[in-house]
Design a protein around this motif. Sequence first.
Motif, mmCIF file in Angstrom:
data_model
loop_
_atom_site.group_PDB
_atom_site.id
_atom_site.type_symbol
_atom_site.label_atom_id
_atom_site.label_comp_id
_atom_site.label_asym_id
_atom_site.label_seq_id
_atom_site.Cartn_x
_atom_site.Cartn_y
_atom_site.Cartn_z
ATOM 1 N N SER A 52 -8.186 6.538 3.119
ATOM 2 C CA SER A 52 -8.607 7.682 2.325
ATOM 3 C C SER A 52 -10.103 7.678 2.074
ATOM 4 O O SER A 52 -10.690 6.655 1.739
ATOM 5 C CB SER A 52 -7.893 7.671 0.961
ATOM 6 O OG SER A 52 -6.533 8.005 1.104
ATOM 7 N N ASP A 68 -7.285 4.720 -5.695
ATOM 8 C CA ASP A 68 -7.729 6.104 -5.506
ATOM 9 C C ASP A 68 -7.250 6.720 -4.184
ATOM 10 O O ASP A 68 -7.951 7.527 -3.582
ATOM 11 C CB ASP A 68 -9.268 6.192 -5.565
ATOM 12 C CG ASP A 68 -9.793 6.110 -7.001
ATOM 13 O OD1 ASP A 68 -9.037 6.456 -7.924
ATOM 14 O OD2 ASP A 68 -10.956 5.703 -7.185
ATOM 15 N N ASN A 69 -6.059 6.339 -3.743
ATOM 16 C CA ASN A 69 -5.617 6.780 -2.415
ATOM 17 C C ASN A 69 -5.178 8.231 -2.350
ATOM 18 O O ASN A 69 -5.470 8.925 -1.398
ATOM 19 C CB ASN A 69 -4.447 5.919 -1.938
ATOM 20 C CG ASN A 69 -4.908 4.680 -1.216
ATOM 21 O OD1 ASN A 69 -6.025 4.645 -0.710
ATOM 22 N ND2 ASN A 69 -4.067 3.683 -1.159
ATOM 23 N N ASN A 70 -4.425 8.653 -3.345
ATOM 24 C CA ASN A 70 -3.885 10.005 -3.328
ATOM 25 C C ASN A 70 -3.026 10.236 -2.085
ATOM 26 O O ASN A 70 -3.306 11.119 -1.270
ATOM 27 C CB ASN A 70 -5.042 11.013 -3.402
ATOM 28 C CG ASN A 70 -4.588 12.379 -3.883
ATOM 29 O OD1 ASN A 70 -3.450 12.787 -3.607
ATOM 30 N ND2 ASN A 70 -5.438 13.071 -4.594
ATOM 31 N N GLN A 71 -2.003 9.432 -1.896
ATOM 32 C CA GLN A 71 -1.170 9.513 -0.688
ATOM 33 C C GLN A 71 0.325 9.434 -0.960
ATOM 34 O O GLN A 71 1.120 10.039 -0.246
ATOM 35 C CB GLN A 71 -1.458 8.314 0.247
ATOM 36 C CG GLN A 71 -2.882 8.151 0.656
ATOM 37 C CD GLN A 71 -3.080 6.885 1.480
ATOM 38 O OE1 GLN A 71 -2.146 6.117 1.698
ATOM 39 N NE2 GLN A 71 -4.293 6.676 1.940
ATOM 40 N N GLU A 124 0.847 -1.195 0.000
ATOM 41 C CA GLU A 124 0.000 0.000 0.000
ATOM 42 C C GLU A 124 0.880 1.242 0.000
ATOM 43 O O GLU A 124 2.087 1.159 0.013
ATOM 44 C CB GLU A 124 -0.939 -0.042 1.199
ATOM 45 C CG GLU A 124 -1.978 -1.130 1.003
ATOM 46 C CD GLU A 124 -2.950 -1.239 2.155
ATOM 47 O OE1 GLU A 124 -3.008 -0.306 2.968
ATOM 48 O OE2 GLU A 124 -3.635 -2.266 2.226
ATOM 49 N N LYS A 164 -0.962 11.992 -9.066
ATOM 50 C CA LYS A 164 -1.610 12.427 -7.823
ATOM 51 C C LYS A 164 -2.416 11.305 -7.194
ATOM 52 O O LYS A 164 -2.591 11.242 -6.002
ATOM 53 C CB LYS A 164 -2.499 13.656 -8.051
ATOM 54 C CG LYS A 164 -3.880 13.386 -8.620
ATOM 55 C CD LYS A 164 -4.842 14.569 -8.395
ATOM 56 C CE LYS A 164 -6.166 14.297 -9.081
ATOM 57 N NZ LYS A 164 -7.143 15.362 -8.909
ATOM 58 N N GLN A 165 -2.918 10.387 -8.016
ATOM 59 C CA GLN A 165 -3.638 9.251 -7.446
ATOM 60 C C GLN A 165 -3.572 8.105 -8.421
ATOM 61 O O GLN A 165 -3.394 8.311 -9.621
ATOM 62 C CB GLN A 165 -5.082 9.624 -7.089
ATOM 63 C CG GLN A 165 -6.108 9.471 -8.197
ATOM 64 C CD GLN A 165 -7.438 10.146 -7.820
ATOM 65 O OE1 GLN A 165 -7.497 11.329 -7.519
ATOM 66 N NE2 GLN A 165 -8.507 9.389 -7.862
ATOM 67 N N ALA A 205 2.717 9.245 7.170
ATOM 68 C CA ALA A 205 4.066 8.763 6.857
ATOM 69 C C ALA A 205 5.016 9.007 8.025
ATOM 70 O O ALA A 205 5.807 8.137 8.393
ATOM 71 C CB ALA A 205 4.588 9.442 5.598
ATOM 72 N N LEU A 243 1.984 3.499 2.018
ATOM 73 C CA LEU A 243 3.091 3.708 2.958
ATOM 74 C C LEU A 243 4.287 2.837 2.578
ATOM 75 O O LEU A 243 5.430 3.306 2.584
ATOM 76 C CB LEU A 243 2.636 3.405 4.394
ATOM 77 C CG LEU A 243 3.729 3.554 5.456
ATOM 78 C CD1 LEU A 243 4.166 5.010 5.593
ATOM 79 C CD2 LEU A 243 3.249 3.021 6.810
ATOM 80 N N ARG A 254 -14.672 2.433 2.243
ATOM 81 C CA ARG A 254 -14.151 3.449 1.336
ATOM 82 C C ARG A 254 -14.283 2.988 -0.110
ATOM 83 O O ARG A 254 -14.248 1.796 -0.398
ATOM 84 C CB ARG A 254 -12.695 3.786 1.668
ATOM 85 C CG ARG A 254 -11.701 2.649 1.510
ATOM 86 C CD ARG A 254 -10.278 3.162 1.727
ATOM 87 N NE ARG A 254 -9.987 4.207 0.776
ATOM 88 C CZ ARG A 254 -9.349 4.012 -0.383
ATOM 89 N NH1 ARG A 254 -8.895 2.828 -0.722
ATOM 90 N NH2 ARG A 254 -9.150 5.020 -1.210
ATOM 91 N N PRO A 293 -1.518 12.686 4.471
ATOM 92 C CA PRO A 293 -0.559 11.606 4.220
ATOM 93 C C PRO A 293 0.817 11.898 4.833
ATOM 94 O O PRO A 293 1.558 10.968 5.171
ATOM 95 C CB PRO A 293 -0.471 11.552 2.692
ATOM 96 C CG PRO A 293 -1.761 12.133 2.210
ATOM 97 C CD PRO A 293 -2.102 13.200 3.215
ATOM 98 N N GLN A 332 2.803 12.511 -1.221
ATOM 99 C CA GLN A 332 2.883 13.278 0.022
ATOM 100 C C GLN A 332 3.687 12.512 1.072
ATOM 101 O O GLN A 332 4.482 13.090 1.830
ATOM 102 C CB GLN A 332 1.475 13.561 0.572
ATOM 103 C CG GLN A 332 0.578 14.410 -0.316
ATOM 104 C CD GLN A 332 -0.202 13.589 -1.334
ATOM 105 O OE1 GLN A 332 0.350 12.745 -2.029
ATOM 106 N NE2 GLN A 332 -1.496 13.844 -1.448
ATOM 107 N N MET A 333 3.471 11.188 1.133
ATOM 108 C CA MET A 333 4.204 10.372 2.113
ATOM 109 C C MET A 333 5.698 10.381 1.811
ATOM 110 O O MET A 333 6.526 10.529 2.710
ATOM 111 C CB MET A 333 3.670 8.940 2.091
ATOM 112 C CG MET A 333 2.290 8.821 2.729
ATOM 113 S SD MET A 333 1.744 7.112 2.714
ATOM 114 C CE MET A 333 0.453 7.173 3.986
#
Lengths: 249, 308
Positions: free
Chosen positions: B112, A123-126, A93, A117-118, B104, A95, B125, B100, A129-130
Amino acid sequence: MKVLVAVKRVIDYNVKIRVKPDHSDVDLTNVKMAMNPFCEIAVEEAVRLKEKGVATEVVAVTVGPKAAQEQLRTALALGADRAIHVETDEPVESLAVAKLLEGVVNEEKPDLVVLGKQAIDTDNNQTGQMLAALTGMGQGTFASEVVIEAGEIRVTREIDGGHQTVALKLPAVVTTDLRLNEPRYAKLPDIMKAKKKPLENRTPEALGVTLPAGLKRLKVETPAERKGGVKVGSVDELVDKLKNEAKVL
Amino acid sequence: MSILVLAEHHDGQLSDGTAHVVAAAMAIGGDVDVLVAGENVQGVAEAAATLEGVARVRLADAAVFAHQLAEPLGDLLVNLASDYTHVLAAASTSGKNVLPRLAALRGVNQISEILEVVSTDIFKRPIYAGNAIATVQSEDALKVITVRTTAFDAVSRTGSAPVESVEGQVTNETSRFVDEVLAQNDRPELGGARIVVSGGRGMGNGENFRLLEGLADKLGAAVGASRAAVDAGFVPNDMQVGQTGKIVAPDLYIAVGISGAIQHLAGMKDSKVIVAINKDDEAPIFQIADYGLVGDLFEILPALEQKL
Ligand SMILES: Cc1cc2nc3c(=O)[nH]c(=O)nc-3n(C[C@H](O)[C@H](O)[C@H](O)COP(=O)(O)OP(=O)(O)OC[C@H]3O[C@@H](n4cnc5c(N)ncnc54)[C@H](O)[C@@H]3O)c2cc1C
Ligand SMILES: Cc1cc2nc3c(=O)[nH]c(=O)nc-3n(C[C@H](O)[C@H](O)[C@H](O)COP(=O)(O)OP(=O)(O)OC[C@H]3O[C@@H](n4cnc5c(N)ncnc54)[C@H](O)[C@@H]3O)c2cc1C
C-alpha cells in the motif's frame, strides 16, 4: 440479523512511536496498546444496529496473540454479545487476516461484516476489501452512513471528491470512516459484565486456513526529521521571507 | 517486466494522479499499459494515450463499469492481470477501494501507498502515520501496488500510445450505484496544488473559512482542513488533510488555527515550506513549521490577504 465486527489491537494513537536501533521494526515493548480507532467505530455501529432492533447479535472477532483478548473484552464491554479469538503468534498481514476472517464468516454466516477502513499501525487499508472479494460479498468502504432496509444495505462513502452512495445485497462488508459515528466509552458495570460474556478460541488450523507468506520487511527507518524554523514577528516579515528567502510566492 | 496502471477518471476527465502512477511504473521499468474502465470513456482513453512512456491503453467501455464500482472493476483486473507482473493504481479512495480485491482474488499481498521504488520487487512505504518508513520486498508472482502520487513527479503528456478495446466479460450482482455528491469549486485539486491553505478548529465556524478562501484565491491555492474542522461541520470531508484524509506535499502549506497533531502532520509534513499561524506559541505545529507567526488568526488573515 447477525453482525460480525473485526477489531485489531494496535499501538494507542497518542503514542509517539520509535524505530528500533537495529532497524528491524518499531519498538513496541511496554507501549500502550488499544483498539484501533476505526474498529471502535465499527463496534459502535454494530451495537447501534442492535439497539435499533435491526441486528439481533453482534459478534466481535480478532486475529492475534493472547494479549489481543483485551480488545475483545473492550468490544464486549461496548455491547458485543460474544467474541471469537483467532489465536496466532505469527505476524499476519492483511491477506492472512482476510483469509482467517473468511474462515470465521463461513462458520458464523453473518449478514453483515463491519471492519475499520484502516489500521493505524500498518495503515494498509486492505483487509475489508480483501474479505469482500474472498467471500464474494459486495463492499461499502469508508462509510459515513449506513442504512439497512428491504434486504439491502445503503452505504454512503467518503470519496476524494465528496460522497458516493451504493446499495449492496446482504450479506455485505462495510468499512468505517471517521464520521460514521462517535463511539461511546465503556462504563465500569459493562466492563465487569463483559468478563462473563462468552469468548471462544479458534486456530488457523481449525478454520482450515494455511497462512500465506507476507511481505518481507527488510528495514524500518525514521523519516528525515523536519527541523523547526523561525518565528517571525509580523505579517510583513512573513511575506518578505516567503518572497525573498523561501521564494515560494 | 510488464505493468498495468489502472487509470482514474471522473466526469470524463482523466485524473491528474494517473500521470504520477505512470511515473512510478516507469521507475519499476518495462512495458507500461494503462487500463481505462468506465462507461463512455473513449475521451479518457485518448487522454491516457498521451502520457509519456505508455505502450498502449486498454479500454474497457461498458455499462457495468459505470461509476467504477469495486466489484466489477476488481473482476476485470483479475481477468487482465495474468498478462502482467505488476498492477498499480493511485492510493486514492478509488484505488484503495479496488486493488485489494485483485490482490485477494489472486492470493497475493498488496503493497500500500509506496513512496519509492527501490527495485522491481522492493519498495518503501510509510507506516504509523508516516512516523516510520518500511522497506518491504514482495516475493509474490504478481505485485499489486498502490502509489502515493505526491511522491512521484508526473510524466508529461507528450506521448501517443495506441488504444485497444478489451472485452469485459464481467457482471455485477452485488452492488448498485445510488448517487454521488461532489464538491464544486474552481480552486485547484488539494492533492496537486502548489499552495495549500488549511484551517483547523481555531477557525471557529464554517463562515470564517471565507477568510481562508479569500487568501487562497489570491494565491491560487487549494483549501484544506484538519479533522477537527471537518468533524465540527465547518467544511466537507473531502477537505481533510492527514493520516486518514488527503496527503499533500505542496511548495507552500499554510496551517491556520491547527495545533499540529501527528495525524494531521502525517498528511502535510512533506510540504517544501510550512507556515503556521496560531495564537498558542507552544502549539506543536511550530516544531515543524519553517515560519511561525504567533497571534490571532482573525487579525492576521485579513492583513496577510492585503499584503499579497
Ligand atoms: C502476533 C502478531 C505480530 C505482528 N507483528 C508485526 C510486526 O512486527 N510488524 C508488522 O508490520 N506487522 C506485524 N503484524 C501484522 C499486522 O498486525 C498486520 O499487518 C495486520 O494484522 C493486517 O491488517 P492491516 O493493518 O494491514 O489491516 P488494515 O487493512 O489496515 O485494517 C483494516 C481493518 O481490518 C481489520 N483487521 C485488521 N487486522 C485485524 C486483526 N488482526 N484481527 C481482526 N481484525 C483485523 C480491522 O477491522 C481493521 O480496522 C503482526 C501481527 C500479529 C498477529
Ligand atoms: C484515528 C485518527 C485519525 C485521525 N486522522 C486525522 C487526519 O487525517 N487529519 C487531521 O487533521 N486530524 C486527524 N485526527 C485528529 C487529530 O488527532 C487532531 O484531533 C486534529 O488534527 C486537531 O485539529 P485542530 O488542530 O484543528 O484542532 P485543535 O487541536 O483543537 O487545535 C486548534 C488550534 O487553533 C488555535 N487557535 C484557536 N483560536 C485561534 C485564533 N483565534 N487564532 C490563532 N489560532 C487559534 C489553537 O491554539 C490550537 O492550536 C485523527 C485522529 C485519530 C484518532
